[in-house]
Design a protein around this motif. Structure first.
Motif, PDB file in Angstrom:
ATOM      1  N   ASN A 267       6.833 -39.166  10.382  1.00 35.96           N
ATOM      2  CA  ASN A 267       6.145 -39.349  11.550  1.00 35.96           C
ATOM      3  C   ASN A 267       6.549 -39.182  12.873  1.00 35.96           C
ATOM      4  O   ASN A 267       5.588 -39.146  14.155  1.00 35.96           O
TER       5      ASN A 267
ATOM      6  N   ARG B 277       4.821 -35.916  14.346  1.00 37.57           N
ATOM      7  CA  ARG B 277       3.781 -35.766  14.261  1.00 37.57           C
ATOM      8  C   ARG B 277       3.265 -36.515  15.755  1.00 37.57           C
ATOM      9  O   ARG B 277       2.464 -36.314  16.607  1.00 37.57           O
ATOM     10  N   GLN B 278       4.208 -37.802  15.851  1.00 38.79           N
ATOM     11  CA  GLN B 278       4.044 -38.394  17.264  1.00 38.79           C
ATOM     12  C   GLN B 278       4.449 -37.394  18.193  1.00 38.79           C
ATOM     13  O   GLN B 278       3.669 -37.176  19.581  1.00 38.79           O
TER      14      GLN B 278
ATOM     15  N   PRO C  85      -0.596 -40.767  12.905  1.00 36.43           N
ATOM     16  CA  PRO C  85       0.860 -41.222  11.754  1.00 36.43           C
ATOM     17  C   PRO C  85       0.549 -41.110  10.207  1.00 36.43           C
ATOM     18  O   PRO C  85      -0.769 -42.000  10.218  1.00 36.43           O
TER      19      PRO C  85
ATOM     20  N   ARG D 110       0.206 -42.374   7.043  1.00 27.97           N
ATOM     21  CA  ARG D 110       0.467 -43.820   6.029  1.00 27.97           C
ATOM     22  C   ARG D 110       0.028 -43.407   4.684  1.00 27.97           C
ATOM     23  O   ARG D 110       0.024 -42.674   3.816  1.00 27.97           O
TER      24      ARG D 110
END
Length: 178
Positions: A57, A60-61, A67, A69
């Motif tokens: 995450n 990805r950020q 993000p 889940r």
């Protein structure tokens, strides 16, 4: 549609990735509710899996992506495949010992998907090393950073010393059909 699997042999590990984009038809009475990671679910994840989710995450950020889940359903599919690999000291593969694909395995868990993909790795004990291994491989990195994926489940197993790699990881990514 399958992307060709990518095999990369690193100094202490092996990894493979595959992605499937397809429509899945839900069976009558079957529905999928995404499982957002909640505080009470963190206890169901190992420390390694929680760390891997955090690393994915963060990556990805950094690229402006949503993000992933945590999904209990994808977790079950990932763990089932990692157990299959370990129980048979099976060659690291996206194909299960019964001939199943990642799509077959997520359907067994009643996951109706729009897209699904899988990364497999072996050899590294830490989430950091496994994440780095995947991010240094084009196919694995593409799966982790694929904006079409919104959910993830991670299978992990420390196996008996009699297996080839001792540490095994399976990452299943998906986007549920809506």
């Amino acid at each position: 549609m399958f992307r060709s699997s990518v095999a990369v042999l690193l100094t202490t590990g092996l990894c493979l990735s595959t992605a499937v984009e397809a429509q899945s038809v839900a069976m009558p009475g079957e529905s999928h509710q995404p499982d957002a990671i909640a505080k009470n679910e963190v206890s169901d994840l190992t420390q390694r899996q929680t760390q891997l989710l955090r690393l994915m995450n963060e990556a990805r950020q950094e690229r402006g992506l949503s993000p992933l889940r945590f999904s209990n359903t994808l977790q079950r599919a990932a763990q089932a495949h990692v157990e299959d690999i370990v129980s048979r000291n099976f060659e690291l593969s996206h194909t299960g010992s019964d001939g199943s694909s990642v799509a077959d395995r997520v359907r067994r868990e009643n996951y109706a998907y729009r897209s699904v993909g899988e990364n497999v790795a072996a050899g590294y004990s830490s989430a950091e090393d496994t994440f780095e291994q995947w991010m240094n491989s084009r196919g694995h990195r593409e799966n982790i950073l694929n904006p079409d994926f919104s959910e993830v489940g991670m299978g992990y197993r420390i196996s008996a010393p009699s297996t080839t790699y001792n540490h095994y990881w399976v990452l299943v990514l998906g986007r549920p059909a809506r």
